[in-house]
Enzyme design. Sequence first.
Site, PDB file in Angstrom:
ATOM      1  N   HIS A 150     -25.733   8.883  20.795  1.00  8.04           N
ATOM      2  CA  HIS A 150     -26.861   9.030  19.877  1.00  8.04           C
ATOM      3  C   HIS A 150     -26.813   7.994  18.776  1.00  8.04           C
ATOM      4  O   HIS A 150     -27.480   8.133  17.747  1.00  8.04           O
ATOM      5  CB  HIS A 150     -26.867  10.448  19.309  1.00  8.04           C
ATOM      6  N   GLU A 166       0.838  -1.205   0.000  1.00  8.51           N
ATOM      7  CA  GLU A 166       0.000   0.000   0.000  1.00  8.51           C
ATOM      8  C   GLU A 166       0.872   1.255   0.000  1.00  8.51           C
ATOM      9  O   GLU A 166       0.678   2.187  -0.783  1.00  8.51           O
ATOM     10  CB  GLU A 166      -0.895   0.028   1.249  1.00  8.51           C
TER      11      GLU A 166
END
Length: 533
Positions: free
Chosen positions: A372, A203
């Site tokens: 949340h 990579e």
Amino acid sequence: MRDAWAALTAHHEAVKDRRILDLFDDPSRADAFTAEADGMRLDWSKTNIDAEGRRLLVALAEGAGVADKRAAMFSGAKINETEGRAVLHTALRDLAGSVKVDGKDVIPAIVETLQRMEGFARDVREGRFTGQGGRITDVVNIGIGGSDLGPAMATLALAPYHDGPRCHYVSNVDGAHIADTLKGLNPETTLVIVASKTFTTIETMTNAQTARDWMGTAVANPAAQFAAVSTAADKTAAFGIDPSRVFGFEDWVGGRYSMWGPIGLALMIAVGPDDFRAFLAGGHAMDTHFQTAPFDANLPVLLALVGLWHNQFCGHATRAVLPYDQRLSRLPAYLQQLEMESNGKRVAMDGSDLPFHSGPVVWGEPGTNGQHAFYQLIHQGTRVIPCEFLIARQGHEAHLAHQHVLLVSNCLAQSEALLRGRSLDEARAIMAKKGLSGAELDRQARHRVFPGNRPSVTLAYDKLTPFVLGQIIALYEHRVFVEGVILGINSYDQWGVELGKELALALQPVLEGRQGTEGKDGSTAALAAWFRG
Ligand SMILES: O=P(O)(O)OC[C@H]1O[C@H](O)[C@H](O)[C@@H](O)[C@@H]1O
């Protein structure tokens, strides 16, 4: 060790149905189960560990030889037995110390490299090292895993101290990552740091080549705006990077433990050498605490023992890391590599099968955002998820102190809610107040019950300074070490990442149509055929 394990299993069996809240009938509980190191506080009182549990857990650590193994690690012994390497990331922050590997003191070379990094960082920050179009405005760090997660996490964490050029981190081989990052940057004023311990990671090498091509379209000498960080000087030279901008380190620094040395170069350029040294000092302070504090007051040891208690004895397979600190939003990702690559093993150091589970799944997001999103499951799901909260007494935004109060109250409220819960009677009373009655009241009340009795620890510190960040990271590093020693595994290799790499290399010619799918399973062959269209 086997006796301590059996004693803890029996102890867990005896206390597992007890309410943690009841332990607070003892008014000294919170104090007795809070430990402190140089201003860093670990409250582990909201767990189902009592004085006897603590005694047994400490005995487990003692029986596993944690003290001897700790001494071995700090002394430079080759405790990474499957790779025949020492484990000495602690030496990177022990600048006044002396540690020998193969008879040679490693500290002078560490200090020399640090000073070279500081010289280069100052040259970049103060405009003496320039790009071919002027002063460096942007730094792009290309690296992955340990050559990305640490400095990327820390650059975000130390944003208030960031007074150098902008820093960007590119890791994914997905071309989208480098394309989106380079878009809008000026190649004439960009410095690229290629960060790779091995300088072979596909990579990183692919992205480095892409960055060089990009730079080559705009400047006469692209290599002049590249620096490299690696243990492989020969490979950095082959890539064309001048040795004056190559910063080396040794193989006894594991990738996921490497941000304290040259892998931290982009961070140092961002915040400056003085704050980088403060970060090292924080890490070193935690090293000293880890080496000297008694086990029952030793933050890394206690954090490890709580982790083992929850994972190995209570059977909770994951743990959530929940920083109430937006700037620590990459800490969970960083810890995923640190903890899961280190302790996600299935055999003991001697190659025998582990008789118990190894490390847990680590995950998390900053609060209050997570509240949340996934806290629903943490509070009312059927599985228990031990939580680790992190919170600063002070934020950096003095003018937003009222927001910090809200942040802290949310953090404390969550661990309180997990501990306390809400009983059916309490839920029924709430529904009755709303005017419900009969079967409907019961039904609605049942949805509003919180079982509670869910364990958590809270790590509290004054302010997220470079020093404190150093303490936090070193704390987690040593936690991994202690858990690894007690589990009897090698926390410092990572053979589990190899197979996928080999198969990806072998699949490349198949996807390019240069090779057939013979020998592949039906699913992989069909997916390769789908890709080829
Ligand atoms: O720094 P590098 O040699 O490029 O390695 C980058 C990363 O890749 C490997 O696959 C390992 O799993 C990681 O431990 C390492 O941090």
